[in-house]
Enzyme design. Structure first.
Site, mmCIF file in Angstrom:
data_model
loop_
_atom_site.group_PDB
_atom_site.id
_atom_site.type_symbol
_atom_site.label_atom_id
_atom_site.label_comp_id
_atom_site.label_asym_id
_atom_site.label_seq_id
_atom_site.Cartn_x
_atom_site.Cartn_y
_atom_site.Cartn_z
ATOM 1 N N SER A 1 -9.705 1.713 2.601
ATOM 2 C CA SER A 1 -8.824 2.432 1.728
ATOM 3 C C SER A 1 -7.780 1.574 1.039
ATOM 4 O O SER A 1 -7.182 2.015 0.058
ATOM 5 C CB SER A 1 -8.117 3.540 2.504
ATOM 6 O OG SER A 1 -7.331 2.994 3.545
ATOM 7 N N SER B 1 -9.871 -0.565 6.907
ATOM 8 C CA SER B 1 -9.289 -0.457 5.561
ATOM 9 C C SER B 1 -8.583 -1.685 5.025
ATOM 10 O O SER B 1 -8.205 -1.702 3.851
ATOM 11 C CB SER B 1 -8.335 0.722 5.497
ATOM 12 O OG SER B 1 -9.076 1.888 5.285
ATOM 13 N N LYS C 1 0.849 -1.196 0.000
ATOM 14 C CA LYS C 1 0.000 0.000 0.000
ATOM 15 C C LYS C 1 0.882 1.242 0.000
ATOM 16 O O LYS C 1 1.919 1.275 0.687
ATOM 17 C CB LYS C 1 -0.905 -0.038 1.243
ATOM 18 C CG LYS C 1 -1.950 1.065 1.289
ATOM 19 C CD LYS C 1 -2.882 0.867 2.493
ATOM 20 C CE LYS C 1 -3.960 1.933 2.571
ATOM 21 N NZ LYS C 1 -4.875 1.728 3.718
HETATM 22 N N1 GLN Z 1 -13.065 4.188 5.956
HETATM 23 C C1 GLN Z 1 -12.551 4.573 7.241
HETATM 24 C C2 GLN Z 1 -12.152 6.017 7.168
HETATM 25 O O1 GLN Z 1 -12.421 6.603 6.195
HETATM 26 C C3 GLN Z 1 -11.391 3.709 7.608
HETATM 27 C C4 GLN Z 1 -10.170 4.005 6.854
HETATM 28 C C5 GLN Z 1 -8.996 3.191 7.259
HETATM 29 O O2 GLN Z 1 -9.117 2.178 7.951
HETATM 30 N N2 GLN Z 1 -7.824 3.671 6.879
HETATM 31 O O3 GLN Z 1 -11.596 6.572 8.044
#
Ligand code: GLN
Length: 459
Positions: free
Chosen positions: A127, A151, A52
């Site tokens: 994400s 995410s 990532k």
């Molecule tokens: N979708 C969640 C957010 O927008 C989690 C994102 C994540 O785990 N990086 O914060």
């Protein structure tokens, strides 16, 4: 010799697959093919893994899919990267993500959205959407992601693969570009449970460079892959099966998974996690607060983008205005507000108290059971563009994954079904702190007795 050749071909076949389909999917946003080929020659049995784009790889672009970090090449490796290199893995470039990991759809990337290989009109989840898509589409066998509120698990569920968020402190965060430091954790995404265990083995362990990493024993997680779950107690929390907001097909698949596990000999117990309904609001105070503080360092002085101006304040303003996308700006505003004098007590401090209650719910529940079973997401993958102008709708995608981050406990998502339209559904298993082993064991037994992980998207 034969096996060496066969294995060195793995990285090469990944390169071929990436060459053939990546343009369509946009999962991998950077790859140095010559470097991969050299590395495959040096390490004939190395396992390919993509990373990532918020994890620092020395001398390779690490941008968090944000314009503000364009051209940033870290001068050092994250601890997880050093470990992967030392263990002989082959790094297959950087995977797309929501900008700074803010999002659940992989649409806020400055490189454009990643597509779901099961239906390219849909999002792969986020994400870590690039990581999930790269694995699900067969570009790579495994990937690293990060999970602050879901995410890793949410894109794993929506893309039909395995994803694990380890216990907070299990994996070093050194070299992970911080989103919300008290929640962030790096973890594996893979096509099956064994590969996820292999990757977690490689990256976990205490690291003196991360003060939040914990000095606890690291078992060999592949040893917990036993096809025997008899007597394991699995709690099913009623709060995760609401009347409204849970898709019928998802609910059906989770209830069937529960029955499959029962047939395999687990003991099912009804449990309550009474503060669940506050988790989302609590997270959306704490995570943006920490993000606003962490993102203060991106101002044009040291990293990435710099817009020239007549004085320093104007330079910061211009750089940040041009460099951050809308969702990043929204988080910075929300976070700065809730940390500001006069509001800190009403928002941040209160959220921290609620967080303790959510954590205590889990610790209480784990007195009665070993594992907690829930849906990973309330619905299957939605269409690209469907929620991009509806931040609250987007935030709701993580309603079932966020509590584990607030509590610091481990969670895994595994494939457990498909909708009539052929979209994957994920089952989430949550465990006691530092008990990833039991999660792997249950996940493995479920996988060995079902066929869902064998289905591949036609791409
Ligand atoms: N979708 C969640 C957010 O927008 C989690 C994102 C994540 O785990 N990086 O914060």
């Amino acid at each position: 010799m034969h096996s060496k050749k066969a294995i060195s071909n793995t990285a090469k076949s990944c390169l071929d697959r990436i060459g053939a389909i990546n343009e369509k999917l946009n999962a991998i946003i950077y790859i140095d093919k010559d470097k991969v080929r050299r590395s495959a020659e040096e390490k004939p049995s190395g396992i390919p893994v993509t990373i990532k784009d918020n994890i620092c790889v020395k001398d390779e672009p690490t941008t968090c899919a944000s314009k503000i970090l364009e051209n940033f090449k870290p001068p050092y490796d994250a601890t997880v990267i050093k470990k992967l290199k030392d263990a002989g893995f082959i790094l297959m470039g950087k995977a797309n993500m929501d900008e700074f990991a803010f999002g659940s759809s992989c649409e806020t990337s400055c490189y454009g959205p990643t597509r779901n290989p099961w239906d390219t009109k849909r999002i792969p989840g986020g994400s870590s959407g690039g990581s999930a898509c790269a694995v699900a589409s067969g570009e790579v066998p495994m990937a690293l992601g990060s999970d602050t509120g879901g995410s890793i698990r949410q894109p794993a569920a929506l893309s039909g693969i395995v994803g694990m968020k380890p216990t907070y402190g299990r994996v070093s965060r050194y070299g992970l570009i911080a989103f919300a430091s008290s929640l962030d954790q790096i973890g594996p995404l893979a096509g099956n449970v064994r590969d996820a265990a292999v990757l977690l083995n490689a990256i976990s362990g205490y690291d003196e460079l991360d003060s939040t990493s914990r000095d606890v024993a690291c078992p060999d997680f592949t040893k917990s892959l036993e096809n025997d779950v008899r007597k394991i107690k699995i709690g099913v929390p009623r709060e995760y099966f609401p009347e409204k907001g849970l898709d019928g097909e998802v609910k059906g698949a989770i209830l069937e998974s529960k029955d499959i596990l029962q047939d395999l000999g687990v003991e099912l117990i009804d449990i309550g996690l009474p503060h669940t309904e506050y988790a989302l609001s609590c997270y959306y105070i704490i995570a943006p607060a920490e993000a606003s503080s962490n993102l203060a360092r991106f101002d044009g002085d040291q990293y990435g983008l710099r817009k020239d101006a007549k004085n320093m304040i104007d330079m910061h303003l211009k750089t940040r205005t041009a460099g951050f996308g809308d969702e990043a700006k929204r988080r910075i505003l929300l976070g700065t507000y809730s940390l500001s004098s006069g509001y800190y007590e009403a928002y941040y401090l209160k959220a921290m108290k609620v967080r303790t209650k959510i954590k205590n719910d889990f610790l209480e529940a784990f007195k009665k059971c070993d594992v907690i079973l829930t849906p990973t997401t309330p619905a299957p993958a939605f269409k690209i563009g469907e929620k991009i102008n509806d931040p609250l709708g987007m935030y709701l995608s993580d309603i079932f994954t966020i509590p584990a981050n607030l509590a610091g406990i481990p969670g895994i998502s595994i494939p457990c079904g498909f909708t009539k339209k052929g979209l994957p559904i994920g089952l989430q298993l949550l465990g006691k702190p530092f008990d990833e082993e039991t999660l792997f064991r249950v996940a493995y037994a479920f996988e060995q007795n079902t066929e869902f992980h064998k289905r591949k998207p036609n791409i």
